[in-house]
Design an enzyme around this catalytic site. Structure first.
Site, PDB file in Angstrom:
ATOM      1  N   LYS A  91       0.865  -1.199   0.000  1.00 37.90           N
ATOM      2  CA  LYS A  91       0.000   0.000   0.000  1.00 37.90           C
ATOM      3  C   LYS A  91       0.890   1.233   0.000  1.00 37.90           C
ATOM      4  O   LYS A  91       1.747   1.386   0.881  1.00 37.90           O
ATOM      5  CB  LYS A  91      -0.892   0.002   1.239  1.00 37.90           C
ATOM      6  CG  LYS A  91      -2.006  -1.012   1.143  1.00 37.90           C
ATOM      7  CD  LYS A  91      -3.029  -0.834   2.231  1.00 37.90           C
ATOM      8  CE  LYS A  91      -4.167  -1.822   2.023  1.00 37.90           C
ATOM      9  NZ  LYS A  91      -3.722  -3.211   1.731  1.00 37.90           N
ATOM     10  N   ASP A 125      -1.277  -2.244  -4.259  1.00 39.40           N
ATOM     11  CA  ASP A 125      -2.717  -2.202  -3.937  1.00 39.40           C
ATOM     12  C   ASP A 125      -3.280  -0.839  -4.314  1.00 39.40           C
ATOM     13  O   ASP A 125      -2.548   0.154  -4.356  1.00 39.40           O
ATOM     14  CB  ASP A 125      -2.928  -2.385  -2.418  1.00 39.40           C
ATOM     15  CG  ASP A 125      -2.772  -3.835  -1.970  1.00 39.40           C
ATOM     16  OD1 ASP A 125      -2.724  -4.740  -2.821  1.00 39.40           O
ATOM     17  OD2 ASP A 125      -2.688  -4.045  -0.742  1.00 39.40           O
ATOM     18  N   MET A 126      -4.591  -0.774  -4.543  1.00 41.40           N
ATOM     19  CA  MET A 126      -5.211   0.533  -4.764  1.00 41.40           C
ATOM     20  C   MET A 126      -5.988   0.920  -3.504  1.00 41.40           C
ATOM     21  O   MET A 126      -6.750   0.115  -2.976  1.00 41.40           O
ATOM     22  CB  MET A 126      -6.147   0.503  -5.970  1.00 41.40           C
ATOM     23  CG  MET A 126      -6.598   1.893  -6.396  1.00 41.40           C
ATOM     24  SD  MET A 126      -5.221   3.004  -6.807  1.00 41.40           S
ATOM     25  CE  MET A 126      -4.923   2.573  -8.518  1.00 41.40           C
ATOM     26  N   GLN A 155     -10.213  -0.681  -9.603  1.00 44.57           N
ATOM     27  CA  GLN A 155     -11.452  -0.926  -8.845  1.00 44.57           C
ATOM     28  C   GLN A 155     -12.671  -0.697  -9.745  1.00 44.57           C
ATOM     29  O   GLN A 155     -12.879   0.402 -10.254  1.00 44.57           O
ATOM     30  CB  GLN A 155     -11.509   0.032  -7.650  1.00 44.57           C
ATOM     31  CG  GLN A 155     -10.354  -0.169  -6.669  1.00 44.57           C
ATOM     32  CD  GLN A 155     -10.035   1.096  -5.881  1.00 44.57           C
ATOM     33  OE1 GLN A 155     -10.061   2.190  -6.427  1.00 44.57           O
ATOM     34  NE2 GLN A 155      -9.706   0.932  -4.609  1.00 44.57           N
ATOM     35  N   ARG A 176      -4.656  -6.391 -11.086  1.00 40.86           N
ATOM     36  CA  ARG A 176      -5.648  -7.072 -10.233  1.00 40.86           C
ATOM     37  C   ARG A 176      -6.941  -6.265 -10.350  1.00 40.86           C
ATOM     38  O   ARG A 176      -6.930  -5.056 -10.113  1.00 40.86           O
ATOM     39  CB  ARG A 176      -5.199  -7.106  -8.770  1.00 40.86           C
ATOM     40  CG  ARG A 176      -6.303  -7.656  -7.856  1.00 40.86           C
ATOM     41  CD  ARG A 176      -6.047  -7.348  -6.386  1.00 40.86           C
ATOM     42  NE  ARG A 176      -4.826  -7.934  -5.913  1.00 40.86           N
ATOM     43  CZ  ARG A 176      -4.103  -7.403  -4.919  1.00 40.86           C
ATOM     44  NH1 ARG A 176      -4.476  -6.296  -4.327  1.00 40.86           N
ATOM     45  NH2 ARG A 176      -2.983  -7.992  -4.544  1.00 40.86           N
ATOM     46  N   THR A 218     -12.111 -11.634  -6.618  1.00 43.12           N
ATOM     47  CA  THR A 218     -13.509 -11.598  -6.167  1.00 43.12           C
ATOM     48  C   THR A 218     -13.885 -12.927  -5.536  1.00 43.12           C
ATOM     49  O   THR A 218     -13.313 -13.963  -5.880  1.00 43.12           O
ATOM     50  CB  THR A 218     -14.462 -11.296  -7.344  1.00 43.12           C
ATOM     51  OG1 THR A 218     -15.789 -11.165  -6.836  1.00 43.12           O
ATOM     52  CG2 THR A 218     -14.437 -12.380  -8.405  1.00 43.12           C
ATOM     53  N   ARG A 279     -10.670  -1.867   8.610  1.00 44.88           N
ATOM     54  CA  ARG A 279     -11.300  -2.513   7.465  1.00 44.88           C
ATOM     55  C   ARG A 279     -12.783  -2.765   7.745  1.00 44.88           C
ATOM     56  O   ARG A 279     -13.628  -2.604   6.891  1.00 44.88           O
ATOM     57  CB  ARG A 279     -10.613  -3.846   7.116  1.00 44.88           C
ATOM     58  CG  ARG A 279      -9.199  -3.725   6.617  1.00 44.88           C
ATOM     59  CD  ARG A 279      -9.029  -2.701   5.522  1.00 44.88           C
ATOM     60  NE  ARG A 279      -9.395  -3.186   4.199  1.00 44.88           N
ATOM     61  CZ  ARG A 279      -8.528  -3.653   3.311  1.00 44.88           C
ATOM     62  NH1 ARG A 279      -7.238  -3.694   3.588  1.00 44.88           N
ATOM     63  NH2 ARG A 279      -8.938  -4.067   2.145  1.00 44.88           N
TER      64      ARG A 279
HETATM   65  C1  FAD Z   1      -7.029 -10.665  -3.374  1.00 52.08           C
HETATM   66  C2  FAD Z   1      -7.818  -9.409  -3.143  1.00 52.08           C
HETATM   67  C3  FAD Z   1      -7.160  -8.189  -3.154  1.00 52.08           C
HETATM   68  C4  FAD Z   1      -7.880  -7.003  -2.978  1.00 52.08           C
HETATM   69  N1  FAD Z   1      -7.227  -5.809  -3.094  1.00 52.08           N
HETATM   70  C5  FAD Z   1      -7.948  -4.661  -3.023  1.00 52.08           C
HETATM   71  C6  FAD Z   1      -7.337  -3.396  -3.284  1.00 52.08           C
HETATM   72  O1  FAD Z   1      -6.137  -3.279  -3.570  1.00 52.08           O
HETATM   73  N2  FAD Z   1      -8.124  -2.288  -3.194  1.00 52.08           N
HETATM   74  C7  FAD Z   1      -9.466  -2.365  -2.898  1.00 52.08           C
HETATM   75  O2  FAD Z   1     -10.125  -1.318  -2.858  1.00 52.08           O
HETATM   76  N3  FAD Z   1     -10.053  -3.551  -2.641  1.00 52.08           N
HETATM   77  C8  FAD Z   1      -9.341  -4.699  -2.703  1.00 52.08           C
HETATM   78  N4  FAD Z   1      -9.960  -5.891  -2.477  1.00 52.08           N
HETATM   79  C9  FAD Z   1     -11.347  -5.925  -1.921  1.00 52.08           C
HETATM   80  C10 FAD Z   1     -12.386  -5.908  -3.014  1.00 52.08           C
HETATM   81  O3  FAD Z   1     -12.394  -4.650  -3.633  1.00 52.08           O
HETATM   82  C11 FAD Z   1     -13.790  -6.203  -2.433  1.00 52.08           C
HETATM   83  O4  FAD Z   1     -14.132  -5.224  -1.511  1.00 52.08           O
HETATM   84  C12 FAD Z   1     -13.925  -7.544  -1.760  1.00 52.08           C
HETATM   85  O5  FAD Z   1     -13.239  -8.534  -2.451  1.00 52.08           O
HETATM   86  C13 FAD Z   1     -15.393  -7.969  -1.675  1.00 52.08           C
HETATM   87  O6  FAD Z   1     -15.948  -8.010  -2.978  1.00 52.08           O
HETATM   88  P1  FAD Z   1     -16.315  -9.388  -3.730  1.00 52.08           P
HETATM   89  O7  FAD Z   1     -16.021  -9.181  -5.182  1.00 52.08           O
HETATM   90  O8  FAD Z   1     -15.642 -10.528  -3.087  1.00 52.08           O
HETATM   91  O9  FAD Z   1     -17.882  -9.457  -3.660  1.00 52.08           O
HETATM   92  P2  FAD Z   1     -18.889  -9.397  -2.432  1.00 52.08           P
HETATM   93  O10 FAD Z   1     -20.228  -9.351  -3.048  1.00 52.08           O
HETATM   94  O11 FAD Z   1     -18.526  -8.343  -1.474  1.00 52.08           O
HETATM   95  O12 FAD Z   1     -18.659 -10.790  -1.758  1.00 52.08           O
HETATM   96  C14 FAD Z   1     -19.188 -11.980  -2.300  1.00 52.08           C
HETATM   97  C15 FAD Z   1     -19.294 -12.960  -1.156  1.00 52.08           C
HETATM   98  O13 FAD Z   1     -17.985 -13.307  -0.707  1.00 52.08           O
HETATM   99  C16 FAD Z   1     -17.934 -13.377   0.710  1.00 52.08           C
HETATM  100  N5  FAD Z   1     -16.991 -12.386   1.226  1.00 52.08           N
HETATM  101  C17 FAD Z   1     -16.475 -11.348   0.573  1.00 52.08           C
HETATM  102  N6  FAD Z   1     -15.545 -10.697   1.319  1.00 52.08           N
HETATM  103  C18 FAD Z   1     -15.513 -11.348   2.500  1.00 52.08           C
HETATM  104  C19 FAD Z   1     -14.760 -11.215   3.709  1.00 52.08           C
HETATM  105  N7  FAD Z   1     -13.818 -10.284   3.854  1.00 52.08           N
HETATM  106  N8  FAD Z   1     -14.994 -12.078   4.710  1.00 52.08           N
HETATM  107  C20 FAD Z   1     -15.912 -13.054   4.589  1.00 52.08           C
HETATM  108  N9  FAD Z   1     -16.625 -13.256   3.477  1.00 52.08           N
HETATM  109  C21 FAD Z   1     -16.439 -12.432   2.457  1.00 52.08           C
HETATM  110  C22 FAD Z   1     -19.351 -13.143   1.196  1.00 52.08           C
HETATM  111  O14 FAD Z   1     -19.951 -14.420   1.304  1.00 52.08           O
HETATM  112  C23 FAD Z   1     -19.993 -12.390   0.075  1.00 52.08           C
HETATM  113  O15 FAD Z   1     -21.363 -12.585   0.031  1.00 52.08           O
HETATM  114  C24 FAD Z   1      -9.274  -7.080  -2.702  1.00 52.08           C
HETATM  115  C25 FAD Z   1      -9.921  -8.300  -2.692  1.00 52.08           C
HETATM  116  C26 FAD Z   1      -9.225  -9.459  -2.925  1.00 52.08           C
HETATM  117  C27 FAD Z   1      -9.960 -10.759  -2.954  1.00 52.08           C
END
Ligand code: FAD
Length: 302
Positions: A91, A125-126, A155, A176, A218, A279
């Site tokens: 970050k 990371d963003m 994003q 990513r 995701t 977070r």
């Molecule tokens: C490898 C990785 C790197 C990332 N890097 C960044 C970044 O650099 N900048 C940024 O802004 N965001 C980052 N994110 C976060 C991302 O933007 C989302 O906020 C997050 O992944 C939740 O979105 P989703 O696509 O999983 O969908 P969602 O609809 O939020 O989640 C789908 C389902 O997954 C499960 N789930 C999701 N997250 C969680 C959790 N934390 N704990 C438990 N269950 C969960 C739940 O069951 C949910 O219903 C990252 C995510 C991942 C996986």
């Protein structure tokens, strides 16, 4: 944000550290580098790759940025020393982006150099929307300097992202793609869940069409399905799935068994408490999700 989510966020600061630790334990490797090494080795044994994130929050002094950069150097040395299949996720605010862009530039450049010497990769990371222009500019500078072992994050919730993909196309960046985790205003970010999903698919298509290597970050089953239908026939190395440690592990294993590359985001560090709290507060719906999952685990239903 549902009532349950709002209630969880309101009480969070009053929740004892031990409970926050219990809630966040599955999502964080532990306080030390050895914890991260063990976690990555275990993931590698399951056929998963990893990206290691050193937890560092809200730095206020240049010394802290230097300390985080040093910690990343130790992670890179450990990855090489242990022969782990992993890279690092950084970050830029942790490297001083909001203190002094020049300092951040120097620390990032030296880290990416160090990684290049070890044949390792650095993912930037963003963070929130105020960081996007600087982050993309610093990335461009690194690529202009001939450093190719570095990638960015875009994003899908930001309205600007498709334009950013077009602007960056000449670099064929390693990207990513995620939805985005920060709470951003409606003027710059899509707020509707389905619209964010549609944007994610549009960004994915644009990145694949441009020949970018895409990390599809995701846990959303619909988006995993949309991705699978678009990567069929592509080389295995042209894309990978990415998930957070502790989230949808069984689904991750299924993807690996089906022959896809899958990387797990592994945060570790002493600042686990601040990280977890921030977070959770930043994304109240996640607080609700995690609280529900924990209640499920505690009651034996998880
Ligand atoms: C490898 C990785 C790197 C990332 N890097 C960044 C970044 O650099 N900048 C940024 O802004 N965001 C980052 N994110 C976060 C991302 O933007 C989302 O906020 C997050 O992944 C939740 O979105 P989703 O696509 O999983 O969908 P969602 O609809 O939020 O989640 C789908 C389902 O997954 C499960 N789930 C999701 N997250 C969680 C959790 N934390 N704990 C438990 N269950 C969960 C739940 O069951 C949910 O219903 C990252 C995510 C991942 C996986």
């Amino acid at each position: 944000m549902g009532l349950f989510d709002r209630a969880v966020v309101r009480v969070l600061p009053a929740v004892p550290r031990s409970v926050v630790r219990l809630v966040s334990a599955p999502y964080i490797a532990g306080p030390t580098l050895d914890d991260a090494r063990r976690t990555v080795a275990a993931l590698n044994a399951e056929g998963k790759t990893a990206t290691v994130d050193v937890l560092g929050e809200e730095i206020t002094r240049p010394e802290e940025a230097h300390a985080i950069a040093d910690a990343y150097r130790s992670v890179l040395a450990a990855i090489q020393g242990d022969g782990l299949d992993a890279n690092v996720s950084v970050k830029l605010t942790g490297l001083g982006l909001k203190l002094d862009v020049g300092l951040c530039r120097e620390l990032l450049r030296s880290l990416v150099h160090d990684a290049a010497e070890r044949e390792a990769f650095v993912r930037v990371d963003m963070e929130d929307a105020t960081c996007v222009d600087d982050t993309l500019a610093l990335y461009r500078e690194l690529r202009a300097a001939g450093l190719d072992n570095v990638g960015i994050v875009l994003q899908a919730y930001l309205k600007r992202t498709l334009a950013d993909i077009a602007d960056l196309a000449d670099l064929r960046p390693s990207v990513r793609l995620c939805k985005g985790i920060y709470v951003e205003p409606a003027g710059i970010a899509f707020q509707d869940y389905q619209v964010v999903r549609r944007s994610f698919v549009a960004c994915l298509e644009a990145l694949l069409a441009g020949g970018s290597r895409v990390g599809v970050a995701t846990h959303d089953e619909l988006l995993i399905g949309e991705t699978l239908s678009r990567v069929a026939g592509l080389a295995r190395d042209a894309y990978e799935f990415q998930m957070l440690l502790g989230v949808r592990e069984a689904r991750a294993s299924e993807l690996v068994a089906a022959g896809h590359r899958l990387r797990v985001y592994v945060p570790y560090g002493q600042r686990w408490y601040e990280y977890s709290l921030r977070r959770l507060q930043e994304n109240p719906s996640m607080a609700g999700t995690i609280a529900k999952a924990t209640l499920g685990r505690l009651s034996g239903r998880g």
